[in-house]
Design a protein around this motif. Structure first.
Motif, PDB file in Angstrom:
ATOM      1  N   PRO A 189       0.797  -1.242   0.000  1.00 51.92           N
ATOM      2  CA  PRO A 189       0.000   0.000   0.000  1.00 51.92           C
ATOM      3  C   PRO A 189       0.827   1.287   0.000  1.00 51.92           C
ATOM      4  N   PRO A 190       1.854   1.459   0.882  1.00 48.92           N
ATOM      5  CA  PRO A 190       2.613   2.713   0.812  1.00 48.92           C
ATOM      6  C   PRO A 190       3.397   2.865  -0.491  1.00 48.92           C
ATOM      7  N   LEU A 191       3.837   1.744  -1.049  1.00 49.69           N
ATOM      8  CA  LEU A 191       4.526   1.809  -2.344  1.00 49.69           C
ATOM      9  C   LEU A 191       3.589   2.300  -3.443  1.00 49.69           C
ATOM     10  N   LEU A 192       2.397   1.736  -3.484  1.00 52.43           N
ATOM     11  CA  LEU A 192       1.415   2.138  -4.487  1.00 52.43           C
ATOM     12  C   LEU A 192       1.014   3.598  -4.309  1.00 52.43           C
ATOM     13  N   ALA A 193       0.886   4.018  -3.066  1.00 47.98           N
ATOM     14  CA  ALA A 193       0.521   5.416  -2.799  1.00 47.98           C
ATOM     15  C   ALA A 193       1.608   6.364  -3.291  1.00 47.98           C
ATOM     16  N   ALA A 194       2.882   6.000  -3.060  1.00 49.16           N
ATOM     17  CA  ALA A 194       4.001   6.836  -3.518  1.00 49.16           C
ATOM     18  C   ALA A 194       4.049   6.887  -5.042  1.00 49.16           C
ATOM     19  N   VAL A 195       3.774   5.768  -5.688  1.00 50.08           N
ATOM     20  CA  VAL A 195       3.736   5.735  -7.150  1.00 50.08           C
ATOM     21  C   VAL A 195       2.641   6.656  -7.671  1.00 50.08           C
ATOM     22  N   GLU A 196       1.467   6.562  -7.089  1.00 48.79           N
ATOM     23  CA  GLU A 196       0.321   7.339  -7.573  1.00 48.79           C
ATOM     24  C   GLU A 196       0.522   8.842  -7.392  1.00 48.79           C
ATOM     25  N   ARG A 197       1.238   9.249  -6.365  1.00 45.03           N
ATOM     26  CA  ARG A 197       1.467  10.695  -6.178  1.00 45.03           C
ATOM     27  C   ARG A 197       2.740  11.173  -6.880  1.00 45.03           C
ATOM     28  N   GLY A 198       3.417  10.258  -7.590  1.00 50.81           N
ATOM     29  CA  GLY A 198       4.601  10.644  -8.357  1.00 50.81           C
ATOM     30  C   GLY A 198       5.836  10.884  -7.532  1.00 50.81           C
ATOM     31  N   ASP A 199       5.905  10.296  -6.355  1.00 52.97           N
ATOM     32  CA  ASP A 199       7.044  10.485  -5.457  1.00 52.97           C
ATOM     33  C   ASP A 199       8.079   9.385  -5.717  1.00 52.97           C
ATOM     34  N   ASP A 200       8.828   9.548  -6.813  1.00 51.99           N
ATOM     35  CA  ASP A 200       9.775   8.511  -7.215  1.00 51.99           C
ATOM     36  C   ASP A 200      10.865   8.290  -6.174  1.00 51.99           C
ATOM     37  N   THR A 201      11.299   9.363  -5.512  1.00 51.46           N
ATOM     38  CA  THR A 201      12.353   9.228  -4.503  1.00 51.46           C
ATOM     39  C   THR A 201      11.929   8.271  -3.398  1.00 51.46           C
ATOM     40  N   SER A 202      10.705   8.444  -2.905  1.00 51.66           N
ATOM     41  CA  SER A 202      10.211   7.543  -1.853  1.00 51.66           C
ATOM     42  C   SER A 202      10.046   6.124  -2.389  1.00 51.66           C
ATOM     43  N   VAL A 203       9.593   5.999  -3.629  1.00 53.82           N
ATOM     44  CA  VAL A 203       9.437   4.668  -4.219  1.00 53.82           C
ATOM     45  C   VAL A 203      10.769   3.941  -4.237  1.00 53.82           C
ATOM     46  N   PHE A 204      11.816   4.616  -4.715  1.00 52.31           N
ATOM     47  CA  PHE A 204      13.121   3.971  -4.805  1.00 52.31           C
ATOM     48  C   PHE A 204      13.656   3.594  -3.423  1.00 52.31           C
ATOM     49  N   GLU A 205      13.379   4.445  -2.442  1.00 52.61           N
ATOM     50  CA  GLU A 205      13.838   4.124  -1.090  1.00 52.61           C
ATOM     51  C   GLU A 205      13.065   2.931  -0.526  1.00 52.61           C
ATOM     52  N   PHE A 206      11.766   2.882  -0.784  1.00 49.27           N
ATOM     53  CA  PHE A 206      10.974   1.713  -0.375  1.00 49.27           C
ATOM     54  C   PHE A 206      11.532   0.434  -1.015  1.00 49.27           C
ATOM     55  N   LEU A 207      11.852   0.529  -2.295  1.00 47.62           N
ATOM     56  CA  LEU A 207      12.310  -0.645  -3.028  1.00 47.62           C
ATOM     57  C   LEU A 207      13.615  -1.201  -2.481  1.00 47.62           C
ATOM     58  N   GLU A 208      14.452  -0.316  -1.964  1.00 44.12           N
ATOM     59  CA  GLU A 208      15.734  -0.773  -1.415  1.00 44.12           C
ATOM     60  C   GLU A 208      15.537  -1.699  -0.219  1.00 44.12           C
ATOM     61  N   ASP A 209      14.394  -1.580   0.442  1.00 46.71           N
ATOM     62  CA  ASP A 209      14.148  -2.389   1.646  1.00 46.71           C
ATOM     63  C   ASP A 209      13.357  -3.662   1.344  1.00 46.71           C
ATOM     64  N   VAL A 210      13.116  -3.931   0.067  1.00 43.77           N
ATOM     65  CA  VAL A 210      12.351  -5.113  -0.328  1.00 43.77           C
ATOM     66  C   VAL A 210      13.309  -6.213  -0.777  1.00 43.77           C
ATOM     67  N   ARG A 211      13.062  -7.430  -0.353  1.00 39.04           N
ATOM     68  CA  ARG A 211      13.887  -8.555  -0.796  1.00 39.04           C
ATOM     69  C   ARG A 211      13.645  -8.815  -2.284  1.00 39.04           C
ATOM     70  N   SER A 212      14.684  -9.188  -2.987  1.00 42.44           N
ATOM     71  CA  SER A 212      14.566  -9.374  -4.436  1.00 42.44           C
ATOM     72  C   SER A 212      13.550 -10.445  -4.810  1.00 42.44           C
ATOM     73  N   ASP A 213      13.405 -11.468  -3.965  1.00 38.99           N
ATOM     74  CA  ASP A 213      12.471 -12.541  -4.319  1.00 38.99           C
ATOM     75  C   ASP A 213      11.007 -12.112  -4.214  1.00 38.99           C
ATOM     76  N   GLU A 214      10.760 -10.952  -3.561  1.00 36.18           N
ATOM     77  CA  GLU A 214       9.387 -10.472  -3.424  1.00 36.18           C
ATOM     78  C   GLU A 214       8.856  -9.855  -4.723  1.00 36.18           C
ATOM     79  N   PHE A 215       9.764  -9.575  -5.668  1.00 38.19           N
ATOM     80  CA  PHE A 215       9.338  -8.966  -6.925  1.00 38.19           C
ATOM     81  C   PHE A 215       8.884 -10.000  -7.943  1.00 38.19           C
TER      82      PHE A 215
END
Length: 391
Positions: A4-30
């Motif tokens: 949910p917070p990732l999708l919210a950041a995407v929808e508001r165009g906050d790429d910086t927050s999206v990239f920071e969120f992604l750094e904390d996600v395990r690769s197998d979750e994608f």
């Protein structure tokens, strides 16, 4: 993955927050449904950089259908989503295959354009950019007049149709392409056609970037022709956008001795023109007090992008005088993050502890490589090492 917070950041165009969120996600979750959901959300929101990161770095499958059975490539081509389509097609190693995604996307994009798909949408979809890009990948090369016509449908220098046509015209860095652009400038001036003149000057500027990887010459063969064309326009061009291209192009083609001619526009009312002037002096500040004075003045510019560009130019210069350090120190508290960081970097490279203190403060706020300022501080690390090695 906390979706949910990732999708919210995407929808508001906050790429910086999206990239920071992604750094904390395990690769197998994608690899599961969440990765597909996130990629679809990025595409629908027009976040091309996020789509690229997901496909290229995190290897989210760009061929898996989205919710409702939507084919990603078909959707992007039909909707003229230029940067998203670039991301989706990036893993395709065989664009010339009979059933390649590139061929399918080209058929879809052409059909969408012919049917008027996206008419009235703001901003307009970039079907022509998609078609131009795919044709080039598939070995179909259009003449400059046709590519210019595609760019001028919307006549918006910020539109992808304009950008892609520029890239394809300038890709063969040749006298022939320069002569074409020069003729367009002359015809457009005679006819009073602003859009064509803007585009032709932009082509001349792009031709100076050396987009052709097979050209080993240090300077294009038409360098002096370009200088002779552009120099009088520095004095006569009234359109701000065309003048930006003229200043930027002249800077790239002219000799060191000719470069100060752009200083006449250091106080131009258009911030884009001032930014071009700020970036014009990579190695001349030590020899030209007037150029240094202009860049120092532009470092206090009210426009944050122009200001940051001037501070960056000071970072790249070996000049170290009290007036320069005073200007840099004044921007250690700049409200614009990039300007503040550039001022700190410039001082740190001169061994000034005031810059080092601000850099350390910024560094403490960096969580990972996607955090704001992380890339610039990595550059600084290499610059400092090179500087120390040369002492």
């Amino acid at each position: 993955m906390d979706l949910p917070p990732l999708l919210a950041a995407v929808e508001r165009g906050d790429d910086t927050s999206v990239f920071e969120f992604l750094e904390d996600v395990r690769s197998d979750e994608f690899t599961g449904d969440d990765g597909i959901t996130l990629l679809a959300a990025a595409a629908y929101a027009g976040r091309g950089d996020v789509a690229w990161e997901l496909v290229v770095r995190w290897e989210v499958d760009p061929t898996r259908p989205w919710a409702g059975g939507i084919d990603p490539v078909t959707w992007a081509a039909a909707n003229g989503a230029y940067w998203v389509l670039n991301a989706l097609l990036s893993p395709d190693r065989d664009p010339l295959g009979v059933d390649s995604a590139h061929r399918r996307a080209l058929r879809v994009a052409r059909a969408a354009l012919e049917s008027g798909g996206g008419a009235g949408v703001v901003p307009p979809p970039a079907h022509r950019a998609v078609i131009t890009y795919l044709e080039a990948k598939l070995g179909v090369h259009r003449m400059p007049d046709e590519l210019m016509a595609r760019a001028l449908v919307h006549a918006d220098p910020e539109h992808d149709d304009w950008f892609e046509s520029l890239c394809r015209i300038a890709e063969p860095e040749s006298q022939e392409r320069f002569d074409w652009a020069r003729a367009v400038v002359a015809d457009a001036e005679d006819a009073g056609e602003l859009d064509r003149r803007r585009f032709a000057f932009a082509v001349i500027n792009f031709l100076g970037f050396g987009l052709n990887p097979h050209n080993s010459n240090d300077a294009p063969p038409f360098t002096r022709d370009a200088v002779e064309l552009l120099r009088p326009r520095l004095d006569t061009e009234q359109d701000p956008y065309a003048l930006r291209a003229v200043v930027a192009a002249f800077t790239g083609y002219c000799s060191r001795e000719e470069l100060p001619a752009v200083l006449a526009h250091a106080d131009h009312p258009d911030p884009g023109v001032r930014q071009c002037v700020a970036l014009a002096f990579p190695g001349l500040l030590a020899d030209r007090p007037d150029a240094l004075a202009a860049v120092l003045r532009l470092a206090d510019d009210p426009d944050p992008v122009t200001r940051t560009s001037a501070l960056y130019r000071l970072t790249c210069s070996p000049v170290d005088v009290p007036a320069l350090r005073t200007v840099l120190a004044a921007h250690l508290t700049d409200t614009h993050f990039d300007a503040r960081l550039e001022a700190a970097v410039a001082l740190a490279l001169r061994g000034d502890e005031r810059g080092a203190a601000v850099i350390e403060e910024i560094r403490r706020g960096i969580k990972n490589r996607s955090s704001r300022g992380a890339g610039r501080l990595e550059d600084l690390h290499h610059q400092l090492r090179a500087h120390t090695a040369g002492m």
